[in-house]
Design a protein around this motif. Sequence first.
Motif, PDB file in Angstrom:
ATOM      1  N   GLN A   1       0.835  -1.213   0.000  1.00 23.35           N
ATOM      2  CA  GLN A   1       0.000   0.000   0.000  1.00 23.35           C
ATOM      3  C   GLN A   1       0.864   1.256   0.000  1.00 23.35           C
ATOM      4  O   GLN A   1       0.577   2.213  -0.709  1.00 23.35           O
ATOM      5  CB  GLN A   1      -0.958  -0.020   1.195  1.00 23.35           C
ATOM      6  CG  GLN A   1      -2.157  -0.894   0.868  1.00 23.35           C
ATOM      7  CD  GLN A   1      -3.235  -0.878   1.935  1.00 23.35           C
ATOM      8  OE1 GLN A   1      -2.995  -0.461   3.057  1.00 23.35           O
ATOM      9  NE2 GLN A   1      -4.422  -1.345   1.573  1.00 23.35           N
ATOM     10  N   ALA A   2       1.945   1.194   0.787  1.00 16.36           N
ATOM     11  CA  ALA A   2       2.847   2.351   0.822  1.00 16.36           C
ATOM     12  C   ALA A   2       3.474   2.606  -0.551  1.00 16.36           C
ATOM     13  O   ALA A   2       3.809   3.735  -0.900  1.00 16.36           O
ATOM     14  CB  ALA A   2       3.945   2.115   1.856  1.00 16.36           C
ATOM     15  N   ALA A   3       3.633   1.533  -1.341  1.00 21.25           N
ATOM     16  CA  ALA A   3       4.237   1.687  -2.665  1.00 21.25           C
ATOM     17  C   ALA A   3       3.222   2.163  -3.698  1.00 21.25           C
ATOM     18  O   ALA A   3       3.565   2.371  -4.855  1.00 21.25           O
ATOM     19  CB  ALA A   3       4.858   0.368  -3.117  1.00 21.25           C
ATOM     20  N   GLY A   4       1.958   2.254  -3.286  1.00 17.68           N
ATOM     21  CA  GLY A   4       0.980   2.820  -4.211  1.00 17.68           C
ATOM     22  C   GLY A   4      -0.141   1.898  -4.650  1.00 17.68           C
ATOM     23  O   GLY A   4      -0.993   2.299  -5.439  1.00 17.68           O
TER      24      GLY A   4
ATOM     25  N   GLN B   1      11.296   7.512  -5.201  1.00 13.66           N
ATOM     26  CA  GLN B   1       9.865   7.657  -5.533  1.00 13.66           C
ATOM     27  C   GLN B   1       9.619   7.624  -7.042  1.00 13.66           C
ATOM     28  O   GLN B   1       9.563   8.649  -7.707  1.00 13.66           O
ATOM     29  CB  GLN B   1       9.318   8.984  -4.955  1.00 13.66           C
ATOM     30  CG  GLN B   1       9.090   8.962  -3.466  1.00 13.66           C
ATOM     31  CD  GLN B   1       8.051   7.951  -3.008  1.00 13.66           C
ATOM     32  OE1 GLN B   1       7.183   7.553  -3.768  1.00 13.66           O
ATOM     33  NE2 GLN B   1       8.130   7.532  -1.754  1.00 13.66           N
ATOM     34  N   LEU B   2       9.457   6.409  -7.551  1.00 12.66           N
ATOM     35  CA  LEU B   2       9.314   6.261  -9.005  1.00 12.66           C
ATOM     36  C   LEU B   2       7.925   6.625  -9.526  1.00 12.66           C
ATOM     37  O   LEU B   2       7.528   6.222 -10.606  1.00 12.66           O
ATOM     38  CB  LEU B   2       9.628   4.814  -9.386  1.00 12.66           C
ATOM     39  CG  LEU B   2      11.039   4.343  -9.082  1.00 12.66           C
ATOM     40  CD1 LEU B   2      11.141   2.839  -9.150  1.00 12.66           C
ATOM     41  CD2 LEU B   2      12.007   4.978 -10.063  1.00 12.66           C
ATOM     42  N   HIS B   3       7.168   7.311  -8.741  1.00  9.95           N
ATOM     43  CA  HIS B   3       5.790   7.685  -9.100  1.00  9.95           C
ATOM     44  C   HIS B   3       4.965   6.458  -9.499  1.00  9.95           C
ATOM     45  O   HIS B   3       4.973   5.472  -8.804  1.00  9.95           O
ATOM     46  CB  HIS B   3       5.779   8.780 -10.177  1.00  9.95           C
ATOM     47  CG  HIS B   3       6.518   9.998  -9.709  1.00  9.95           C
ATOM     48  ND1 HIS B   3       6.051  10.798  -8.688  1.00  9.95           N
ATOM     49  CD2 HIS B   3       7.716  10.512 -10.078  1.00  9.95           C
ATOM     50  CE1 HIS B   3       6.923  11.757  -8.450  1.00  9.95           C
ATOM     51  NE2 HIS B   3       7.945  11.603  -9.267  1.00  9.95           N
TER      52      HIS B   3
ATOM     53  N   ALA C   1       4.805   0.933  -7.518  1.00  6.84           N
ATOM     54  CA  ALA C   1       4.066  -0.231  -7.021  1.00  6.84           C
ATOM     55  C   ALA C   1       4.527  -1.501  -7.736  1.00  6.84           C
ATOM     56  O   ALA C   1       4.777  -2.527  -7.102  1.00  6.84           O
ATOM     57  CB  ALA C   1       2.573  -0.022  -7.226  1.00  6.84           C
ATOM     58  N   TYR C   2       4.675  -1.418  -9.078  1.00  2.18           N
ATOM     59  CA  TYR C   2       5.069  -2.615  -9.835  1.00  2.18           C
ATOM     60  C   TYR C   2       6.478  -3.062  -9.457  1.00  2.18           C
ATOM     61  O   TYR C   2       6.750  -4.245  -9.287  1.00  2.18           O
ATOM     62  CB  TYR C   2       5.004  -2.339 -11.344  1.00  2.18           C
ATOM     63  CG  TYR C   2       3.610  -1.990 -11.779  1.00  2.18           C
ATOM     64  CD1 TYR C   2       2.627  -2.979 -11.870  1.00  2.18           C
ATOM     65  CD2 TYR C   2       3.260  -0.671 -12.059  1.00  2.18           C
ATOM     66  CE1 TYR C   2       1.326  -2.654 -12.231  1.00  2.18           C
ATOM     67  CE2 TYR C   2       1.962  -0.340 -12.421  1.00  2.18           C
ATOM     68  CZ  TYR C   2       1.000  -1.331 -12.507  1.00  2.18           C
ATOM     69  OH  TYR C   2      -0.276  -1.010 -12.857  1.00  2.18           O
ATOM     70  N   VAL C   3       7.365  -2.063  -9.361  1.00  3.90           N
ATOM     71  CA  VAL C   3       8.756  -2.400  -9.017  1.00  3.90           C
ATOM     72  C   VAL C   3       8.804  -3.078  -7.649  1.00  3.90           C
ATOM     73  O   VAL C   3       9.456  -4.118  -7.467  1.00  3.90           O
ATOM     74  CB  VAL C   3       9.636  -1.126  -9.024  1.00  3.90           C
ATOM     75  CG1 VAL C   3      11.038  -1.432  -8.505  1.00  3.90           C
ATOM     76  CG2 VAL C   3       9.705  -0.551 -10.429  1.00  3.90           C
ATOM     77  N   ILE C   4       8.090  -2.499  -6.680  1.00  5.34           N
ATOM     78  CA  ILE C   4       8.168  -3.046  -5.317  1.00  5.34           C
ATOM     79  C   ILE C   4       7.559  -4.447  -5.255  1.00  5.34           C
ATOM     80  O   ILE C   4       8.165  -5.372  -4.698  1.00  5.34           O
ATOM     81  CB  ILE C   4       7.464  -2.110  -4.299  1.00  5.34           C
ATOM     82  CG1 ILE C   4       8.129  -0.724  -4.286  1.00  5.34           C
ATOM     83  CG2 ILE C   4       7.450  -2.726  -2.895  1.00  5.34           C
ATOM     84  CD1 ILE C   4       9.537  -0.673  -3.783  1.00  5.34           C
TER      85      ILE C   4
END
Length: 472
Positions: free
Chosen positions: A290-293, A352-354, A358-361
């Motif tokens: 969730q923190a990653a988006g 912060q890859l915007h 989320a996908y990266v994480i």
Amino acid sequence: MNTGESSATAASASDLPQKRDWRFILIAIVSGLGGLLFGYDTGVVAGVVLFLPNVFHFGASMNGLFVAIALAAAAFGAAFAGALSDAFGRRSVLMVTAVLFVAGAMLAAIAWSVPILFLGRAMVGAAIGVSSMITPLYLSEIAAAHWRGAIVTINQFYITVGIFVSYIADYLLSGFTDGWRWMLGLGIIPGVILLIGMTILPESPRWLSGRGLVMRAEAALRFLRNQLDVSVELGALRRDVVEGTRLAAPWSLLFEHKMRRPLIVGIGLAIFQQITGINAVLYFAPSIFQAAGLSSTSVSILATVGIGAVNVVMTAVAMRLLDSSGRRRLLLWGLWGMLVSLAIIGVGFMVQLHGALAYVIVTMVAVFVAFFAIGLGPIFWLLISEIFPLAIRGRAMSIATVANWVSNMVITGIFLNLLLAIGRGPTFLLYAGMTVLAILFTLWIVPETKGRTLEEIENNLDVADQKPVSYP
Ligand code: BGC
């Protein structure tokens, strides 16, 4: 290839059991249930804690205490498990543990007050601690050298299945008012099967032989190998045993020179297995996502279930590789993979890859878990069941296991505070730093044990040239 290995291959060829024998499959299934309970009971709390604020008016610190109590009890249980199993046998202690699992799960599931809930969890926690060391120990002592890596890793495989099932149970039961009772109570089923199954299985032939109970050791070997003539293997076990006295070895043996290397390896890997962050990731995966988006809770939970599946599948891959590639090589590959993924997660959170974050994480968390599952996850438990001398094996394994549970408790206990204090990125970079240390530690001191009998390992572990020459 080192010299010890080729002689071991020849020595252990005759004790190769029939792989597809139903008895051995039964053993693998039943004795591994301790691992299933380990995984299930540690994983399921994530769902249970969501209910407790409503049911028992818990705040964050009481929830934290509820999680910590099982881990502390596991460390406590593990501390006594070794001495008990050296004294009373691996199988007997596993049976008592099954009773403890069932009683604790029942109590926690029907808990009508906070003390009863905590008591139930403490009993389950103690049972997890005991079985976390006795299950690999038992499996290691009943397996023949050629496929001991796979057999002992059945335990880790079950741990990952248990974690996976707990995620599903949490997901399916979270909508029911009494869902938490079912989550805690479901552990009763494998506990009962474990108890019944262990009445059929034999005691460890190595433990029996170490106690001078040669006739029973022979009967156990006949059952395990499904053959009447087990004289070669029995002879090898007995040669290693000064009859009846070996398991009565004094504690002072722990301080002898020949114990130095195995103890450093066992305790070191115990700590590295935890301080490289696996449980921070597994216990807190939905909030990390969730923190990653990942905005929706259900997508985060689904991603977490996916991570659980990766853990199971890659542990199965490890089972296939451990006896061919070897422990040390896989451990190093696993650590390198963990290092790279942790570094990317850490940097990802910092820059912060915007949209892409989320996908990266999610991908890198899956990669991290995959590399843990082929390396440090199974290999820690495997090596500590192999490297200690029989005379003190249970007690030495206890020490390494306690180190593992205490590190687990500390790491998961401080994870949220660490995030607050230094931020997400640096926290993961810290785990990456710990992984660098784990690589150096492995290169320095971790031995190769593939293909050698436990007796050969015991006689040779101290010898420097047992270190394999091949590196990934
Ligand atoms: C570790 C556990 C961890 C599990 C994850 C085990 O080897 O000891 O702490 O939760 O692996 O698969």
